[in-house]
Design a protein around this motif. Structure first.
Motif, PDB file in Angstrom:
ATOM      1  N   TRP A   1       0.850  -1.201   0.000  1.00  0.00           N
ATOM      2  CA  TRP A   1       0.000   0.000   0.000  1.00  0.00           C
ATOM      3  C   TRP A   1       0.878   1.241   0.000  1.00  0.00           C
ATOM      4  O   TRP A   1       1.840   1.334   0.768  1.00  0.00           O
TER       5      TRP A   1
ATOM      6  N   TYR B   1       1.427   5.478   0.021  1.00  0.00           N
ATOM      7  CA  TYR B   1       0.939   6.740   0.580  1.00  0.00           C
ATOM      8  C   TYR B   1       1.809   7.875   0.054  1.00  0.00           C
ATOM      9  O   TYR B   1       3.034   7.728  -0.031  1.00  0.00           O
TER      10      TYR B   1
ATOM     11  N   ARG C   1       1.070  11.023   6.002  1.00  0.00           N
ATOM     12  CA  ARG C   1       0.853   9.974   5.000  1.00  0.00           C
ATOM     13  C   ARG C   1      -0.591  10.024   4.514  1.00  0.00           C
ATOM     14  O   ARG C   1      -1.517   9.991   5.328  1.00  0.00           O
TER      15      ARG C   1
ATOM     16  N   TYR D   1      -3.094   8.017   1.876  1.00  0.00           N
ATOM     17  CA  TYR D   1      -3.255   6.818   1.042  1.00  0.00           C
ATOM     18  C   TYR D   1      -3.504   7.210  -0.417  1.00  0.00           C
ATOM     19  O   TYR D   1      -4.372   8.047  -0.695  1.00  0.00           O
TER      20      TYR D   1
ATOM     21  N   SER E   1      -4.488   3.204  -6.733  1.00  0.00           N
ATOM     22  CA  SER E   1      -4.447   1.829  -6.249  1.00  0.00           C
ATOM     23  C   SER E   1      -5.460   0.952  -6.974  1.00  0.00           C
ATOM     24  O   SER E   1      -6.482   1.443  -7.456  1.00  0.00           O
TER      25      SER E   1
ATOM     26  N   GLY F   1      -3.111  -2.341   5.735  1.00  0.00           N
ATOM     27  CA  GLY F   1      -2.811  -1.091   5.050  1.00  0.00           C
ATOM     28  C   GLY F   1      -3.638   0.072   5.540  1.00  0.00           C
ATOM     29  O   GLY F   1      -3.726   0.318   6.752  1.00  0.00           O
ATOM     30  N   PRO F   2      -4.258   0.824   4.606  1.00  0.00           N
ATOM     31  CA  PRO F   2      -4.893   2.095   4.954  1.00  0.00           C
ATOM     32  C   PRO F   2      -6.239   1.962   5.649  1.00  0.00           C
ATOM     33  O   PRO F   2      -6.816   2.992   6.020  1.00  0.00           O
TER      34      PRO F   2
END
Lengths: 144, 73
Positions: free
Chosen positions: A118, A120, A127, A129, A134, B8-9
């Protein structure tokens, strides 16, 4: 597969990979370097990785490459990677160039689509995303 | 009990729940408003193997990972 905190030492990695295969009789060695571009005011990119699934993904590619008489290699960064440095390198060795040229293409594209990493943007130390860049992995939406 | 990890996010702490299949997990996660924006674009791994079948049978102690859209490199 190699994972590092922060930017990659690309010359060290590529040199070491080349030395390790010096006597393997591969006729082609095709490296790929991913470099962080300065755009949209970012200071760096930052990365999270889920290593267990990444390792399985990479193991599958090693098997595909071996079936073609080739070897795939990769290294990736974890955490912040400043602009103009490298977060990702990969390479293919093969007996003749055509296999390596084709394999580096499909390997890097599948990496972008299915490696559990992932990204960022880093701006003002925060950070954010990179949602719009993506890609949902294969099989996404199963639980929805 | 199975353990659900959000990678992850997604930024959500792991949860544990009773579930016999992934369909049970789906039903419980769909009731969580904080996941509305994620579930339709997330892939799923059970014990670090990617899966694509809601009827996947789960056992006590299984780890289910929720993987949002990726962008390596």
């Amino acid at each position: 597969m190699e994972l590092y905190t922060g930017p990659l030492d690309t010359k060290e990695i590529f040199g070491r990979w080349l030395d390790a295969q010096a006597e393997s009789n591969y006729g082609a060695y095709i490296p790929f370097v991913g470099t962080i571009r300065a755009e949209d005011g970012i200071e760096a990119l930052s990365f999270d990785i889920y290593e267990p699934v990444l390792q399985k993904w990479f193991d599958t590619w090693q098997e595909k490459a071996a079936a073609l008489g080739a070897v795939v290699k990769m290294a990736h960064s974890i955490g912040d990677v400043p602009v103009h440095t490298s977060s990702y390198v990969s390479a293919v060795f093969s007996p003749k160039r055509r296999v390596a040229l084709e394999l580096i293409d499909v390997f890097v594209e599948d990496f972008k689509a299915n490696a559990p990493i992932w990204k960022y943007d880093v701006r003002d130390g925060k950070r954010i995303y990179a949602a719009d860049r993506s890609t949902p992995m294969e099989g996404s939406g199963l639980l929805s | 009990m199975v353990k659900i990890e959000f990678l992850g996010p997604i930024g959500k702490d792991s949860v544990e729940m009773e579930a016999d299949t992934l369909a049970d997990v789906s039903a419980q996660l769909k009731a969580d408003n904080s996941l509305i924006q994620w579930l339709d674009k997330c892939a799923v791994a059970v014990n670090d193997t990617m899966v694509n079948d809601l009827s996947t049978v789960l056992k006590d102690g299984d780890k289910i990972s929720i993987l949002p859209p990726v962008c390596g490199g």
